[in-house]
Scaffold this motif. Structure first.
Motif, PDB file in Angstrom:
ATOM      1  N   UNK A 529       0.819  -1.163   0.091  1.00  0.00           N
ATOM      2  CA  UNK A 529       0.167  -0.109  -0.044  1.00  0.00           C
ATOM      3  C   UNK A 529       0.914   1.258  -0.019  1.00  0.00           C
ATOM      4  N   UNK A 530       1.664   1.337   0.972  1.00  0.00           N
ATOM      5  CA  UNK A 530       2.844   2.427   1.020  1.00  0.00           C
ATOM      6  C   UNK A 530       3.407   2.597  -0.250  1.00  0.00           C
ATOM      7  N   UNK A 531       3.943   1.489  -1.115  1.00  0.00           N
ATOM      8  CA  UNK A 531       5.119   1.472  -1.977  1.00  0.00           C
ATOM      9  C   UNK A 531       4.363   1.752  -3.362  1.00  0.00           C
ATOM     10  N   UNK A 532       3.024   1.191  -3.536  1.00  0.00           N
ATOM     11  CA  UNK A 532       2.571   1.335  -4.800  1.00  0.00           C
ATOM     12  C   UNK A 532       1.339   2.110  -4.772  1.00  0.00           C
ATOM     13  N   UNK A 533       0.827   2.473  -3.712  1.00  0.00           N
ATOM     14  CA  UNK A 533      -0.419   3.264  -3.748  1.00  0.00           C
ATOM     15  C   UNK A 533      -0.171   4.783  -3.172  1.00  0.00           C
ATOM     16  N   UNK A 534       0.309   4.573  -1.867  1.00  0.00           N
ATOM     17  CA  UNK A 534       0.306   5.955  -1.317  1.00  0.00           C
ATOM     18  C   UNK A 534       1.445   6.799  -1.823  1.00  0.00           C
ATOM     19  N   UNK A 535       2.399   6.490  -1.907  1.00  0.00           N
ATOM     20  CA  UNK A 535       3.725   7.321  -2.495  1.00  0.00           C
ATOM     21  C   UNK A 535       3.402   7.627  -3.899  1.00  0.00           C
ATOM     22  N   UNK A 536       3.043   6.532  -4.632  1.00  0.00           N
ATOM     23  CA  UNK A 536       2.791   7.014  -5.972  1.00  0.00           C
ATOM     24  C   UNK A 536       1.781   8.177  -6.296  1.00  0.00           C
ATOM     25  N   UNK A 537       0.531   8.228  -5.329  1.00  0.00           N
ATOM     26  CA  UNK A 537      -0.340   8.925  -5.339  1.00  0.00           C
ATOM     27  C   UNK A 537       0.157  10.449  -5.196  1.00  0.00           C
ATOM     28  N   UNK A 538       0.985  10.476  -4.165  1.00  0.00           N
ATOM     29  CA  UNK A 538       1.404  11.784  -3.722  1.00  0.00           C
ATOM     30  C   UNK A 538       2.535  12.306  -4.682  1.00  0.00           C
ATOM     31  N   UNK A 539       3.347  11.338  -5.547  1.00  0.00           N
ATOM     32  CA  UNK A 539       4.030  11.768  -6.494  1.00  0.00           C
ATOM     33  C   UNK A 539       3.378  12.178  -7.750  1.00  0.00           C
ATOM     34  N   UNK A 540       2.145  11.939  -7.932  1.00  0.00           N
ATOM     35  CA  UNK A 540       1.644  12.086  -9.019  1.00  0.00           C
ATOM     36  C   UNK A 540       0.727  13.425  -8.946  1.00  0.00           C
ATOM     37  N   UNK A 541       0.350  13.734  -7.579  1.00  0.00           N
ATOM     38  CA  UNK A 541      -0.231  15.140  -7.347  1.00  0.00           C
ATOM     39  C   UNK A 541       0.179  16.178  -7.903  1.00  0.00           C
TER      40      UNK A 541
END
Length: 541
Positions: A529-541
């Motif tokens: 969740x952290x590596x594939x959902x949370x961090x990528x979501x913030x990186x794309x924001x």
């Protein structure tokens, strides 16, 4: 993983402990395991949920063999902390106060539970029963969860980077985030875009009819939401308004809960333009909660697995005898089946070939233990429960139905059965975590290749398959195909191995534990969740 984004995790139910009546089934158990694994890993997360006065439903079986539903007794005293905070939401135009409770009593990150059962409060019964009432009551509950949840975070001064919606129940939190941003001067389109940068979403139900829909008029009448026009509602979730479709459009990232479910979900929602990418993050289970450490130790050190397993089996047999008065035999194969009584799960499938199964039941060569609740308004589900009870009464020496399925029952069964049976109509099982718990306890899975099992199954090594990935739009043909495979595999392979080849059986037990204990753990799931959902979501924001 303290460097993870700060996450507010929203879910309608949480299965943290049997004393806290805030769960109905697998969705809640998953959410509870996520909060515990996040605590273990140091993920900065806070859970948002509801304190249900009457829990879900307490199941008993009447003299006629039918399910009887009643309120659950609350055992939350001393387990919840009064934060001293109240927030207000609007339901049907009335101001409704929500008291905010908090708990970290079960090795979990903080969980905030909202409660409307306050003296003089309008709509005080909104948080009375999990999934209770009709569609309008559901919308009111979702106002408390979503809108009230965001306001509770603000009142407590808890800053978060991302809002994780577990199923569409939490969607109204996004409308509250949009409202906040519009209050700060943004127009609707910019507020929606900014909200999308903050939201991730987990979808579960791979059945179109199981994804919640409401007329826009109902949402507006109960939840207000005057800052959103009918056209904006329609553009987000259609008309009637589909909560899953809207959540997919309002989320930066989304995930399914198994690899097969990922393919199913992407196909199912392929026509939804502007939706988030759906990645597959397979569910996992919290080992300290569900798995016997003696079994893990024996597997890790090459020690004897049979003795600790038999101890768990005796504990289950004692539990059954105490609950039902039925005494099953330790030296006979025990097959377990425990999950929500939904028709697609086909709990009673094995009895559709009673001619083959009857002799083994009468001889005691095959023993079956079932547990599972139907939703109080699910008449087909109640018919399944009645069928299981009928079989338990017909074969009292070999078939058991345990009333009021709960965390203690699930823990005892996934540790003490010899075989874990799973018979959903593929591809309708999103994941299925009970089989993971069983597998880590050395209980061998006999399962349709659905949910998580296609990722774990190693033919002839760690369990057995039912069917060959067969799917059909004709339920009669589907059931006949899987029933034939179930009966042949059970009688031609499972039973002979158990009674005649102990060495192979214990070798399969060891392989079952070794192939699942890490790969299907909640630690692995939350890490992804952290590596594939949370961090990528913030990186794309």
């Amino acid at each position: 993983m303290t460097d993870s984004p700060r996450v507010a995790y929203f879910c309608m139910e949480y299965g943290l402990d049997h004393r806290l009546k805030t769960y109905a089934g697998g969705l809640g158990i998953l959410a509870g395991d996520i909060l515990k694994a996040s605590k273990d890993l140091g993920v900065p997360m806070v859970g948002i949920g509801i304190r249900w006065a009457d829990g879900y439903t307490e199941q008993s079986i009447g003299p006629d063999g039918q399910q009887v539903d009643g309120p659950q007794d609350s055992e939350a005293d001393g387990l919840l902390e009064d934060t001293g905070v109240e927030v207000t939401v609007q339901i049907r135009g009335d101001d409704v106060r929500c008291k905010v409770w908090r708990t970290e009593a079960f090795g979990n990150v903080p969980l905030l539970l909202l409660d409307t059962a306050l003296p003089g409060n309008p709509h005080a019964d909104t948080t009375r029963m999990l999934y209770g009432g009709g569609d309008e009551a559901r919308v009111a509950q979702e106002v408390v969860l979503g809108v009230g949840g965001v306001r509770a975070l603000r009142a407590l001064g808890l800053d978060v980077d991302l809002y994780h919606f577990n199923e569409g129940h939490a969607l109204l939190a996004a409308f509250e985030l949009v409202r906040e941003k519009m209050g700060g001067g943004m127009d609707y389109d910019d507020a929606l875009a900014a909200t999308r940068d903050e939201v991730v979403f987990t979808t579960h139900t791979p059945v179109l009819a199981g994804n919640e829909e409401h007329p826009i008029e109902r949402l507006r009448r109960i939840a207000g939401l005057d800052h959103v026009s009918d056209a904006q509602f329609d553009a987000l979730g259609g008309s009637p308004f589909n909560m899953t479709v809207a959540a997919l459009r309002v989320a930066r990232k989304a995930n399914a809960v198994a690899e097969l479910h990922g393919a199913t979900a992407n196909e199912m929602w392929s026509s939804v333009d502007g939706r988030a990418e759906i990645v597959a993050i397979t569910n996992g289970v919290h080992r300290p909660t569900w798995v016997d450490p003696a079994m893990l130790e024996a597997a890790a050190t090459g020690g004897d697995l049979w003795a600790p397993h038999q101890a768990n089996k005796r504990a289950l047999l004692d539990f059954i005898a105490e609950r039902t008065g039925q005494r099953l035999r330790e030296d006979r194969l025990l097959v377990g089946f425990a999950r929500r009584a939904a028709t697609y799960k086909r709990a009673a499938l094995i009895f559709e070939d009673e001619a083959h199964v009857r002799p083994a039941l009468e001889e005691g060569r095959l023993q079956l233990v079932f547990s599972g609740k139907a939703h109080p308004r699910d008449e087909p589900g109640k018919a399944i429960v009645a069928r299981l009870v009928e079989m338990a009464r017909a074969y009292p020496q070999s078939v058991v139905f345990l009333e009021d399925y709960s965390m203690p029952i699930g823990r005892a069964m996934t540790r003490g059965a010899d075989v874990w049976l799973n018979t959903p109509r593929r591809p309708k099982e999103a994941s299925g975590t009970s089989g993971m718990k069983a597998a880590m306890n050395g209980v061998l899975n006999l399962s349709v290749l659905d949910g998580w099992w296609p990722e774990a199954f190693d033919p002839g090594v760690n369990g057995w398959q039912i069917g060959d990935g067969f799917e059909s739009v004709d339920p009669t043909a589907h059931d006949a195909h899987d029933l034939g495979s179930l009966v042949s595999t059970l009688f031609d392979d499972v039973l002979p191995t158990y009674y005649d080849d102990r060495e192979r059986w214990t070798s399969m037990m060891r392989a079952s534990i070794e192939s699942t204990r890490d790969r299907f753990s909640a630690r692995r799931m939350v890490t992804e969740y952290v590596e594939e959902l949370y961090r990528p979501a913030l990186a794309e924001a």
